[in-house]
Design a protein around this motif. Structure first.
Motif, PDB file in Angstrom:
ATOM      1  N   GLY A 264       1.087  -1.288   0.279  1.00  9.43           N
ATOM      2  CA  GLY A 264      -0.185  -0.430  -0.392  1.00  9.43           C
ATOM      3  C   GLY A 264       0.890   1.474  -0.327  1.00  9.43           C
ATOM      4  O   GLY A 264       0.990   2.335   0.041  1.00  9.43           O
TER       5      GLY A 264
ATOM      6  N   ALA B  62      -9.526   6.988   2.428  1.00  8.75           N
ATOM      7  CA  ALA B  62     -10.410   6.602   1.163  1.00  8.75           C
ATOM      8  C   ALA B  62     -12.040   7.435   0.963  1.00  8.75           C
ATOM      9  O   ALA B  62     -12.388   6.888   1.987  1.00  8.75           O
ATOM     10  CB  ALA B  62     -10.098   5.125   0.914  1.00  8.75           C
TER      11      ALA B  62
ATOM     12  N   ILE C 155      -8.564   8.067  -3.592  1.00  8.15           N
ATOM     13  CA  ILE C 155      -8.079   8.375  -2.715  1.00  8.15           C
ATOM     14  C   ILE C 155      -8.180  10.087  -3.079  1.00  8.15           C
ATOM     15  O   ILE C 155      -7.387  10.308  -4.235  1.00  8.15           O
ATOM     16  CB  ILE C 155      -6.526   7.442  -3.051  1.00  8.15           C
ATOM     17  CG1 ILE C 155      -7.042   5.893  -3.107  1.00  8.15           C
ATOM     18  CG2 ILE C 155      -5.848   7.938  -1.728  1.00  8.15           C
ATOM     19  CD1 ILE C 155      -7.543   5.836  -1.766  1.00  8.15           C
TER      20      ILE C 155
ATOM     21  N   VAL D 132       0.233   3.921  -2.760  1.00  5.11           N
ATOM     22  CA  VAL D 132      -1.326   4.788  -3.094  1.00  5.11           C
ATOM     23  C   VAL D 132      -0.910   5.873  -2.964  1.00  5.11           C
ATOM     24  O   VAL D 132      -0.275   6.425  -2.643  1.00  5.11           O
ATOM     25  CB  VAL D 132      -2.121   4.436  -1.870  1.00  5.11           C
ATOM     26  CG1 VAL D 132      -3.562   5.130  -1.732  1.00  5.11           C
ATOM     27  CG2 VAL D 132      -2.234   2.746  -1.937  1.00  5.11           C
TER      28      VAL D 132
ATOM     29  N   ARG E  37      -6.026  13.557   3.416  1.00  7.91           N
ATOM     30  CA  ARG E  37      -6.753  13.344   4.405  1.00  7.91           C
ATOM     31  C   ARG E  37      -7.165  14.970   5.010  1.00  7.91           C
ATOM     32  O   ARG E  37      -8.363  14.774   5.141  1.00  7.91           O
ATOM     33  CB  ARG E  37      -5.852  12.498   5.509  1.00  7.91           C
ATOM     34  CG  ARG E  37      -6.963  12.135   6.433  1.00  7.91           C
ATOM     35  CD  ARG E  37      -6.714  10.930   7.444  1.00  7.91           C
ATOM     36  NE  ARG E  37      -7.686  10.903   8.884  1.00  7.91           N
ATOM     37  CZ  ARG E  37      -7.295  10.432   9.573  1.00  7.91           C
ATOM     38  NH1 ARG E  37      -6.326   9.108   9.168  1.00  7.91           N
ATOM     39  NH2 ARG E  37      -8.165   9.870  10.572  1.00  7.91           N
TER      40      ARG E  37
ATOM     41  N   LEU F 238      -3.553  10.019   3.479  1.00  3.34           N
ATOM     42  CA  LEU F 238      -4.387  10.079   2.719  1.00  3.34           C
ATOM     43  C   LEU F 238      -5.566   9.504   3.195  1.00  3.34           C
ATOM     44  O   LEU F 238      -5.797   8.275   3.994  1.00  3.34           O
ATOM     45  CB  LEU F 238      -3.921   9.421   1.438  1.00  3.34           C
ATOM     46  CG  LEU F 238      -2.867   9.561   0.879  1.00  3.34           C
ATOM     47  CD1 LEU F 238      -1.978   8.608  -0.212  1.00  3.34           C
ATOM     48  CD2 LEU F 238      -2.787  10.545   0.425  1.00  3.34           C
TER      49      LEU F 238
ATOM     50  N   VAL G 295      -6.990  -0.499  -4.920  1.00  2.00           N
ATOM     51  CA  VAL G 295      -6.676   1.011  -5.095  1.00  2.00           C
ATOM     52  C   VAL G 295      -6.210   0.381  -6.456  1.00  2.00           C
ATOM     53  O   VAL G 295      -4.968  -0.367  -6.143  1.00  2.00           O
ATOM     54  CB  VAL G 295      -6.403   1.174  -3.587  1.00  2.00           C
ATOM     55  CG1 VAL G 295      -6.151   2.850  -4.600  1.00  2.00           C
ATOM     56  CG2 VAL G 295      -7.337   1.408  -2.775  1.00  2.00           C
TER      57      VAL G 295
ATOM     58  N   LEU H 270      -3.445   2.396   3.888  1.00  2.00           N
ATOM     59  CA  LEU H 270      -3.181   3.878   3.271  1.00  2.00           C
ATOM     60  C   LEU H 270      -1.770   3.935   3.722  1.00  2.00           C
ATOM     61  O   LEU H 270      -1.993   4.255   5.379  1.00  2.00           O
ATOM     62  CB  LEU H 270      -4.563   5.020   3.549  1.00  2.00           C
ATOM     63  CG  LEU H 270      -6.048   4.247   3.064  1.00  2.00           C
ATOM     64  CD1 LEU H 270      -6.624   5.226   3.951  1.00  2.00           C
ATOM     65  CD2 LEU H 270      -6.040   4.851   1.571  1.00  2.00           C
TER      66      LEU H 270
END
Length: 365
Positions: A179, A279, A345, A182, A348, A277, A319, A273
């Protein structure tokens, strides 16, 4: 006055008198040997029944492998199986819960071992359980190479049992999926679940109790089946489709995979993640399956609680680099998966890791 201890001359006590039937255990081993043999794959280097099992990674085709291991159980879904008197699907659940956790790291499951513990060994039920385990192994492409059956009177109530599974897989060192790759802007795809899978059953059983239902009654959300049959729908095994997607996406095409188990969508996606970030999902992008809609209504369960307890219809999240979406989607669909674009994505910015839009409108509440 005390009882006179039994002696050899008086016939004495046996293990069977204490509740453990060695003959039944041996009968079960003989009954499951053909089931285990049906899961054989390249790399298996021993048969069932020895003190240990061997697996040859080189014979399985790996050049520079990293081993990936996992263990899990079926949880209180077993209580539903016991109440319904149906034991032929929980073995699939057992395998699924383990191997789906391996494939999210890019690993191919190689072999599986099970632990089956009960108060009194029922050979017929035991064979049904192991038949389910063998079916799960065939679906995942891994071999059932060993296990343990424990008869423990006094530890479990009449008819009760527990299951644990142990899976080992491998991936080439340069293909491990973490991950870490991502990026904001990546697409989030959802693979449909087959139902509840194997999580949240303590809450499910509570809803059934509050609703005053019997597992032999027609399911309110699926009148063609009993409630027990509908709730016992086995967990979907995503191994072969996900491995196909990894190949189709090419290097970096599939950025991450998340198995939606205990903790639901809210707690599982963040596990893959990078920091910073999120989702963002759109609950309106997929239909909430009837079993979840029924649980929400019958139990008065809020949408937020649904999202952190159940898979809500999405059993695996993929993803994907936007440039690889078409190839990955095609590979998953060709492997039999129902694929839906469920989000993206994004940065955040201090909010939740998995914001879900339109959840009230789509799921009620």
């Amino acid at each position: 006055m005390t009882d006179t201890p039994p002696t050899a001359a008086s016939g004495g006590l046996s293990y069977k008198d204490a509740g453990v039937d060695i003959d039944a255990g041996e009968a079960l081993v003989e009954a499951i040997k053909p089931l285990a043999k049906s899961t054989a794959r390249p790399g298996v280097a021993s048969g069932l029944g020895g003190f240990g099992a061997m697996f040859d990674l080189k014979a399985a085709g790996f050049a520079d492998p990293v081993l990936v291991a996992g263990t899990d159980g079926v949880g209180t879904k077993l209580k539903v199986a016991i109440s319904a008197g149906r034991h032929d699907t929980v073995g699939i659940d057992l395998v699924a819960m383990c191997v789906n956790d391996l494939v999210v790291q890019g690993a191919e499951p190689l072999f599986f071992l099970d632990y089956y513990a009960t108060g009194h060994l029922d050979v017929a039920a035991g064979r049904d359980i192991v038949a389910g385990i063998a079916e799960g192994c065939r679906q995942a492409g891994c071999a059932l190479i060993g296990g343990e059956t424990a008869e423990m009177p006094g530890m479990y109530g009449d008819g009760d049992y527990d299951l644990a599974g142990f899976a080992v897989g491998a991936a080439e060192r340069d293909a491990i999926l973490t991950g870490a790759g991502v990026r904001a802007g990546d697409a989030v795809l959802g693979l449909a679940s087959s139902g509840l899978h194997s999580n949240g059953f303590s809450l499910v059983r509570r809803v059934v109790q509050v609703a005053g239902l019997d597992y032999a009654a027609p399911a309110p959300f699926d009148p063609g089946r009993t409630l027990g049959e509908a709730l016992l729908e086995p967990t979907r095994i995503y191994v072969k489709p996900c491995l196909a997607a990894l190949r189709a996406g090419g290097p970096g095409g599939v950025r991450a995979l998340a198995h939606i188990t205990g903790g639901g969508l809210v707690d599982n996606i963040p596990r893959v993640l990078p920091d910073g970030l999120a989702a963002r999902l759109d609950a309106a992008a997929w239909d909430l399956p009837p079993v979840f809609a029924w649980l929400a209504e019958a139990g008065g369960i809020a949408p937020g609680e649904m999202a952190r307890t159940f898979n809500c219809g999405i059993g695996m999240v993929v993803v994907v680099d936007p440039a690889a979406v078409d190839a990955v989607t095609a590979a998953l669909a060709a492997a039999g998966e129902t694929v839906t674009a469920i989000g993206r994505i994004e940065d955040r910015a201090g909010g939740p890791a998995v914001p879900i839009d339109n959840v009230g409108a789509a799921w009620g509440g």
